[in-house]
Design an enzyme around this catalytic site. Structure first.
Site, PDB file in Angstrom:
ATOM      1  N   HIS A 117       6.617 -11.851   5.832  1.00 54.16           N
ATOM      2  CA  HIS A 117       6.462 -11.443   4.536  1.00 54.16           C
ATOM      3  C   HIS A 117       7.834 -11.202   3.812  1.00 54.16           C
ATOM      4  CE1 HIS A 117       5.985  -8.062   7.126  1.00 54.16           C
ATOM      5  NE2 HIS A 117       6.642  -7.085   6.149  1.00 54.16           N
TER       6      HIS A 117
ATOM      7  N   ILE B  64       0.804  -1.267  -0.038  1.00 54.57           N
ATOM      8  CA  ILE B  64      -0.106  -0.213   0.123  1.00 54.57           C
ATOM      9  C   ILE B  64       0.614   1.156   0.153  1.00 54.57           C
ATOM     10  CG2 ILE B  64      -0.303   0.234   2.577  1.00 54.57           C
ATOM     11  CD1 ILE B  64      -3.309   0.598   1.964  1.00 54.57           C
TER      12      ILE B  64
ATOM     13  N   GLN C 294      10.402  -3.980  10.760  1.00 52.29           N
ATOM     14  CA  GLN C 294       9.349  -4.827  10.620  1.00 52.29           C
ATOM     15  C   GLN C 294       7.988  -4.014  11.454  1.00 52.29           C
ATOM     16  OE1 GLN C 294       9.651  -8.899  11.792  1.00 52.29           O
ATOM     17  NE2 GLN C 294       7.484  -9.433  11.003  1.00 52.29           N
TER      18      GLN C 294
HETATM   19  P1  AMP Z   1       7.246  -4.603   7.220  1.00 55.00           P
HETATM   20  O1  AMP Z   1       7.467  -3.144   7.808  1.00 55.00           O
HETATM   21  O2  AMP Z   1       8.482  -5.235   6.731  1.00 55.00           O
HETATM   22  O3  AMP Z   1       6.581  -5.381   8.397  1.00 55.00           O
HETATM   23  O4  AMP Z   1       6.195  -4.368   6.001  1.00 55.00           O
HETATM   24  C1  AMP Z   1       4.908  -4.400   6.062  1.00 55.00           C
HETATM   25  C2  AMP Z   1       4.516  -3.571   4.902  1.00 55.00           C
HETATM   26  O5  AMP Z   1       3.120  -3.870   4.726  1.00 55.00           O
HETATM   27  C3  AMP Z   1       4.487  -2.415   5.030  1.00 55.00           C
HETATM   28  O6  AMP Z   1       5.614  -2.110   3.449  1.00 55.00           O
HETATM   29  C4  AMP Z   1       3.413  -1.582   4.424  1.00 55.00           C
HETATM   30  O7  AMP Z   1       3.540  -0.501   3.726  1.00 55.00           O
HETATM   31  C5  AMP Z   1       2.502  -2.733   3.819  1.00 55.00           C
HETATM   32  N1  AMP Z   1       1.134  -2.515   4.247  1.00 55.00           N
HETATM   33  C6  AMP Z   1       0.534  -2.080   5.607  1.00 55.00           C
HETATM   34  N2  AMP Z   1      -0.903  -2.290   5.362  1.00 55.00           N
HETATM   35  C7  AMP Z   1      -1.006  -2.712   4.245  1.00 55.00           C
HETATM   36  C8  AMP Z   1      -2.450  -2.853   3.384  1.00 55.00           C
HETATM   37  N3  AMP Z   1      -3.555  -2.842   4.014  1.00 55.00           N
HETATM   38  N4  AMP Z   1      -2.185  -3.528   2.016  1.00 55.00           N
HETATM   39  C9  AMP Z   1      -0.749  -3.766   1.429  1.00 55.00           C
HETATM   40  N5  AMP Z   1       0.536  -3.407   2.370  1.00 55.00           N
HETATM   41  C10 AMP Z   1       0.290  -3.116   3.587  1.00 55.00           C
END
Ligand code: AMP
Length: 110
Positions: A96, A29, A90
């Protein structure tokens, strides 16, 4: 449920680009590159260092999905990132892989 489990359950919308029995992939997102896709195992492992021998197949499936998604999206050079723990940035505690591409990527990453 984790945020990503809600996406898997279709409780929260996402731009899903790939799915198989073990993984789902959808666009981040807040993209950090022209193409920024998250590859997520259906099975929740909160972070990489909590994975065990029992997770070996799921971990491998995530890695395989990277190549499938990258090919599908026409990426040649790309980077795969796992942020493990808060110090690495994270924010979602459901393992992921970030697939980043579509621009020249610098090294070292920030
Ligand atoms: P991390 O910071 O490695 O835990 O990555 C989490 C990721 O999830 C971040 O890059 C966010 O931008 C992404 N994210 C958070 N909410 C959503 C959502 N609803 N849809 C898609 N990506 C998201």
């Amino acid at each position: 449920l984790t945020l990503f489990e809600k996406i898997i359950a279709r409780q929260i919308p996402a731009d899903i680009v790939y799915e198989d029995d073990h993984t789902i992939a959808f666009r981040d997102i807040h993209p950090q590159a022209p193409t920024h896709v998250l590859i997520v195992p259906r099975q929740v492992i909160p972070r990489l260092d909590l994975a065990t021998e029992a997770d070996v197949e799921v971990l491998g499936r995530c890695m395989l999905a990277v190549g499938i998604v990258a090919k599908q999206l026409g990426l040649s050079g790309y980077r795969v990132v796992i942020n493990n723990g808060e110090d690495a940035g994270q924010t979602v505690f459901h393992l992921h892989l970030h697939l980043l591409g579509g621009r020249r990527l610098t090294w070292p990453p920030g």
